[in-house]
Scaffold this motif. Structure first.
Motif, PDB file in Angstrom:
ATOM      1  N   ASN A 183      -7.535 -37.584  19.789  1.00  0.00           N
ATOM      2  CA  ASN A 183      -7.453 -35.850  20.308  1.00  0.00           C
ATOM      3  C   ASN A 183      -7.887 -34.669  20.419  1.00  0.00           C
ATOM      4  O   ASN A 183      -9.278 -34.530  19.357  1.00  0.00           O
ATOM      5  CB  ASN A 183      -6.021 -36.046  19.193  1.00  0.00           C
ATOM      6  CG  ASN A 183      -4.509 -36.819  19.428  1.00  0.00           C
ATOM      7  OD1 ASN A 183      -4.279 -36.909  20.704  1.00  0.00           O
ATOM      8  ND2 ASN A 183      -3.355 -37.181  18.264  1.00  0.00           N
ATOM      9  N   CYS A 185      -7.372 -31.852  18.577  1.00  0.00           N
ATOM     10  CA  CYS A 185      -6.094 -30.721  17.902  1.00  0.00           C
ATOM     11  C   CYS A 185      -6.986 -28.795  18.331  1.00  0.00           C
ATOM     12  O   CYS A 185      -8.186 -28.959  17.694  1.00  0.00           O
ATOM     13  CB  CYS A 185      -5.544 -30.845  16.873  1.00  0.00           C
ATOM     14  SG  CYS A 185      -5.287 -30.143  16.241  1.00  0.00           S
ATOM     15  N   GLU A 186      -6.361 -28.022  18.692  1.00  0.00           N
ATOM     16  CA  GLU A 186      -6.703 -26.366  18.614  1.00  0.00           C
ATOM     17  C   GLU A 186      -8.399 -26.465  19.788  1.00  0.00           C
ATOM     18  O   GLU A 186      -8.330 -26.039  19.190  1.00  0.00           O
ATOM     19  CB  GLU A 186      -7.200 -26.522  17.147  1.00  0.00           C
ATOM     20  CG  GLU A 186      -5.801 -26.105  15.992  1.00  0.00           C
ATOM     21  CD  GLU A 186      -6.086 -26.081  14.652  1.00  0.00           C
ATOM     22  OE1 GLU A 186      -6.521 -25.845  14.735  1.00  0.00           O
ATOM     23  OE2 GLU A 186      -4.977 -25.669  13.803  1.00  0.00           O
ATOM     24  N   THR A 214     -12.253 -35.817  13.478  1.00  0.00           N
ATOM     25  CA  THR A 214     -10.485 -34.838  13.287  1.00  0.00           C
ATOM     26  C   THR A 214     -11.406 -33.913  13.065  1.00  0.00           C
ATOM     27  O   THR A 214     -11.415 -33.975  12.311  1.00  0.00           O
ATOM     28  CB  THR A 214      -9.606 -35.882  12.539  1.00  0.00           C
ATOM     29  OG1 THR A 214      -8.577 -34.858  12.877  1.00  0.00           O
ATOM     30  CG2 THR A 214     -10.345 -36.357  11.481  1.00  0.00           C
ATOM     31  N   GLN A 218      -2.623 -32.490  12.791  1.00  0.00           N
ATOM     32  CA  GLN A 218      -1.110 -31.752  12.662  1.00  0.00           C
ATOM     33  C   GLN A 218      -0.849 -32.431  13.836  1.00  0.00           C
ATOM     34  O   GLN A 218       0.619 -32.477  14.057  1.00  0.00           O
ATOM     35  CB  GLN A 218      -2.001 -30.393  13.530  1.00  0.00           C
ATOM     36  CG  GLN A 218      -0.369 -29.807  14.100  1.00  0.00           C
ATOM     37  CD  GLN A 218      -0.917 -28.248  14.992  1.00  0.00           C
ATOM     38  OE1 GLN A 218      -2.374 -27.756  14.203  1.00  0.00           O
ATOM     39  NE2 GLN A 218      -0.057 -27.851  14.994  1.00  0.00           N
ATOM     40  N   LEU A 219      -1.336 -33.403  14.975  1.00  0.00           N
ATOM     41  CA  LEU A 219      -0.531 -33.508  16.417  1.00  0.00           C
ATOM     42  C   LEU A 219       0.217 -34.795  16.405  1.00  0.00           C
ATOM     43  O   LEU A 219       1.144 -35.521  16.930  1.00  0.00           O
ATOM     44  CB  LEU A 219      -1.100 -34.042  17.610  1.00  0.00           C
ATOM     45  CG  LEU A 219      -2.393 -32.301  18.045  1.00  0.00           C
ATOM     46  CD1 LEU A 219      -3.229 -32.568  18.816  1.00  0.00           C
ATOM     47  CD2 LEU A 219      -1.340 -31.512  18.975  1.00  0.00           C
TER      48      LEU A 219
END
Length: 336
Positions: A183, A185-186, A214, A218-219
């Motif tokens: 992922n 994220c952001e 990471t 959040q995801l």
């Protein structure tokens, strides 16, 4: 059938409650001082912080990391301290007594002193005085024994327990989000990529896709919030600009929380505020001595702790107002 299972669970509970537990571990100084009775026989293990030998008596301070200050050892025969040096590991048996000193309420009248691990006092770098952080960075293998790093470590541990306590008391479920993830994220997920050296496609051969450390859980947390109304995570995060200053951490621990069925920003702000207040109060109650070690030399920090613990609502302003305040501030101001 269910009655049979309940019986087995009850039997297991009785078995666990009657087990020896941690009785085989040497007691910590924290336990000895807190639970000890005047005149009780005790067995102390730890590391010597200081030794002072006089003509008819000798004194030593022994610490084991469980308290800010160590415990004073009284040796009526100065020869008992002949092998004691700063930094050595010791085991001391004796009698716990009330102390007339102002800085401690208990001390140990030693009956037997044994050096478990010797230390060269000439080369041992830590002294009883307070050392600078710059000096402590040069002795990474010993700095946890210093009062400063010891107090920081216990405060961090206590703060983490305070965070978990707040979330659990308010029915949040902790989710262990992964450290390795695909992922992004952001939009900051490609800071630290994983590669497998010696393979044809080092970035994808092991997992079949690109994977990175990471930057946020959040995801993953949002997925669980579709089944758990209140969820949180407290995990490592990796993100930074390529800078070696203290303001650019490449690795840190981050707490994140998600709440379902919330349609007001003010409600989320209430949760955040109470989390900070509850954790600060937990620190003040459970780690008073360690917190006081830093507050005594910093009135601004003491003022901040009092404000964060106060039941009065924290000031709330918009992002735009915050930018305006910063732009009007003195560029040379010192922030604490």
């Amino acid at each position: 059938m269910f009655g049979k299972y309940r019986l087995r669970v009850a039997q297991l509970a009785r078995c666990l409650s009657s087990s020896a537990g941690l009785s085989g571990l040497p007691p910590t100084l924290k336990t000895v001082i807190k639970a000890g009775v005047d005149g009780a026989d005790v067995n102390i293990t730890g590391w010597v912080r200081s030794v002072r030998v006089q003509k008819r008596i000798a004194f030593a301070e022994v610490a084991d990391g469980s308290t800010l200050r160590g415990i004073q050892i009284i040796m009526d025969d100065p020869h008992m301290a002949s092998k004691l040096t700063t930094g050595c590991a010791v085991q001391i048996t004796g009698r716990l007594v009330n102390s007339p000193g102002r800085e401690q309420n208990k001390e140990v009248q030693a009956a037997q002193v044994e050096v478990i691990g010797p230390s060269d006092s000439e080369s041992y770098p830590l002294q009883k005085k307070r050392h600078t952080l710059e000096f402590l960075r040069e002795i990474g293998h010993l700095r946890p024994r210093s009062q400063t790093i010891g107090a920081v470590t216990r405060l961090r541990d206590c703060a983490e327990m305070g965070l978990h306590k707040f979330f659990h008391e308010n029915d949040f479920v902790r989710i262990h989000t992964p450290t390795l993830t695909s992922n992004d994220c952001e939009g900051g997920g490609e800071t630290f990529n994983l590669v497998t050296p010696g393979t044809k496609h080092p970035e994808t051969d092991f997992f079949g896709r690109k994977v990175n450390l990471t930057v946020s859980g959040q995801l993953h947390l949002e997925v669980f919030t579709g089944a758990f109304k209140r969820a949180y995570t407290f995990n490592q995060a990796f993100r930074a600009e390529p800078s070696q200053t203290g303001r650019h951490l490449s690795e840190f621990w981050m707490v994140e929380a998600e709440c379902a069925f919330v349609d007001r920003l003010s409600t989320l702000m209430d949760v955040e505020e109470e989390m900070i207040r509850s954790t600060t109060q937990h620190l003040a109650n459970a780690a008073e001595n360690d917190l006081g070690f830093f507050l005594k030399d910093s009135e601004p920090l003491a003022k901040l702790v009092r404000r964060l613990s106060d039941s009065q609502q924290y000031p709330r302003i918009t992002y735009t107002d915050a930018i305006d305040i910063l732009q009007q501030a003195d560029a040379k101001a010192k922030f604490v």
